[in-house]
Design a protein around this motif. Structure first.
Motif, PDB file in Angstrom:
ATOM      1  N   THR A 177      -1.806   7.627  -9.211  1.00 50.13           N
ATOM      2  CA  THR A 177      -2.205   6.441  -8.463  1.00 50.13           C
ATOM      3  C   THR A 177      -2.203   5.244  -9.401  1.00 50.13           C
ATOM      4  O   THR A 177      -2.832   5.286 -10.463  1.00 50.13           O
ATOM      5  N   SER A 219      -0.345  -3.815  -1.664  1.00 48.18           N
ATOM      6  CA  SER A 219       0.920  -3.873  -2.385  1.00 48.18           C
ATOM      7  C   SER A 219       0.760  -3.469  -3.838  1.00 48.18           C
ATOM      8  O   SER A 219       1.721  -3.089  -4.490  1.00 48.18           O
ATOM      9  N   ARG A 223      -1.455  -1.074  -4.876  1.00 49.60           N
ATOM     10  CA  ARG A 223      -2.082   0.236  -4.964  1.00 49.60           C
ATOM     11  C   ARG A 223      -1.180   1.269  -4.299  1.00 49.60           C
ATOM     12  O   ARG A 223      -0.814   1.131  -3.134  1.00 49.60           O
ATOM     13  N   ASN A 224      -0.810   2.286  -5.011  1.00 50.16           N
ATOM     14  CA  ASN A 224       0.056   3.302  -4.452  1.00 50.16           C
ATOM     15  C   ASN A 224      -0.229   4.644  -5.091  1.00 50.16           C
ATOM     16  O   ASN A 224      -0.490   4.736  -6.285  1.00 50.16           O
ATOM     17  N   THR A 225      -0.194   5.682  -4.281  1.00 53.65           N
ATOM     18  CA  THR A 225      -0.374   7.055  -4.753  1.00 53.65           C
ATOM     19  C   THR A 225       0.884   7.835  -4.409  1.00 53.65           C
ATOM     20  O   THR A 225       1.393   7.743  -3.294  1.00 53.65           O
TER      21      THR A 225
END
Length: 352
Positions: free
Chosen positions: A115, A128, A130-132
């Motif tokens: 993450t 935009s 934050r991504n896992t």
């Protein structure tokens, strides 16, 4: 007398029945046997048996805070995207590794979840930044490995100065590696879709890579090649490291025939570094790389411009499982309109 005897007999019978029911109500059932977690020391520290199985599980990972300085072209978190010359982000990685014995050897399964948490974009969309996602997921047995994995092109020198690969370095791949004591050899077939070369049309999007490596005393060497069937170009890379004096000397050389997913920064390049272990906790790694014919003009032709980069990386082990890293790099190119660049980062990482 008869009525009195009848009443007394009924009361006694009721007492007996009630007593039996009360006694039955407090009888506790036999507890189920409990299987406690057992340590599995067959595959290293940290493994334990999954209850009820003979499969060993390791859970580990890290939390990282990093601040980048300067404009770093092609980085995961490029500075300057908010109109400034610095950018901070936080990363969390959680990894699950399972191992068990089979008649074919050790069966390994690995899943790494990552993450990234960065600041929102200019429109204020916090999602935009934050991504896992799955960083790695593969099955490995008897030298065969299938799944989403980092290719051999992801391996490089220990410092932060060198650029020894291009584009994405993890793919859905099928690979086999044979290990014979102090040497190893392997081949992989990689899906390159999403690992776009500069002039790729992404039609075939398949690559083949092969490597051979050997260790002799304090010297490690390997030769790696990759061919991109989409652009019909490839690259060759060699790396040698040797323990010399108070540190480790690293040398690397590359050549590319044109645009390809494995390496396309320049037609050729050489890199050198020397990692000095100043103390048990402190390592200083200066490095230098020269790029011949830096940048592509078309799919098969590189430019006539050269470039070079130099820098230093400082690693300090603050405490067990807590480390810091500071890197400062300088880049200069002969290309028209290409300004010199100073880049760097500070990193704090807690592993577990």
């Amino acid at each position: 007398m008869n009525i009195k005897s009848l009443l007394l007999g009924s009361a006694a019978a009721l007492a007996v029945v009630s007593g039996a029911q009360a006694a039955d109500a407090i009888v506790a059932a036999e507890p189920e046997p409990v299987e406690y977690v057992r340590v599995c020391d067959a595959y290293g520290t940290g493994y334990f048996y999954i209850p009820g199985t003979e499969t060993c599980l390791l859970i580990d990972g890290y939390v990282r805070f990093q601040t980048d300085f300067g404009h770093e072209v092609g980085s995961t978190f490029a500075s300057g995207r908010h109109g400034s010359d610095w950018d901070a982000f936080t990363r969390a990685q959680l990894q699950f590794t399972t191992k068990s014995d089979t008649e074919y050897g050790t069966l390994t399964g690995l899943i790494a979840l990552r993450t990234n948490a960065d600041s929102p974009n200019n429109d204020g969309d916090r999602g935009s930044g934050r991504n896992t996602f799955i960083d790695v997921a593969y099955i490995d047995i008897a030298g065969f490995r299938v799944g989403y994995q980092y290719s051999w092109w992801d391996d490089d020198l220990s410092g932060e100065t060198d650029v020894l690969s291009s584009n994405e370095t993890n793919h859905n791949s099928i690979r086999y590696q044979y290990e014979g004591g102090n040497w190893a050899a392997g081949v992989s077939v990689d899906e390159l879709q999403g690992s776009t070369a500069e002039f790729s049309d992404d039609n075939q999007a398949v690559g083949v890579a092969a490597q051979v490596s050997a260790t002799f005393g304090g010297v490690n060497a390997y030769l790696l090649g990759g061919y991109d069937t989409d652009t019909e170009n490839g690259a060759i890379r060699g790396i040698v490291t040797a323990d010399i004096g108070p540190g480790t000397l690293g040398l690397a050389g590359l050549w590319a025939s044109g645009s390809n997913a494995y390496y396309e920064e320049s037609e050729w390049a050489v890199a050198v570094q020397y990692a000095v272990k100043a103390t048990d906790k402190f390592t200083i790694t200066p490095g230098f790389q020269y790029f011949g014919s830096y940048g592509l003009v078309d799919q098969d032709d590189f430019s006539d411009d050269d470039a070079w980069t130099a820098g230093v990386t400082l690693d300090y082990q603050i405490a067990e499982n807590l480390s810091s890293k500071i890197s400062v790099q300088y880049f200069d190119s002969d290309a028209p309109g290409q300004d010199e660049q100073w880049t760097g980062f500070f990193r704090l990482q807690r592993a577990f």
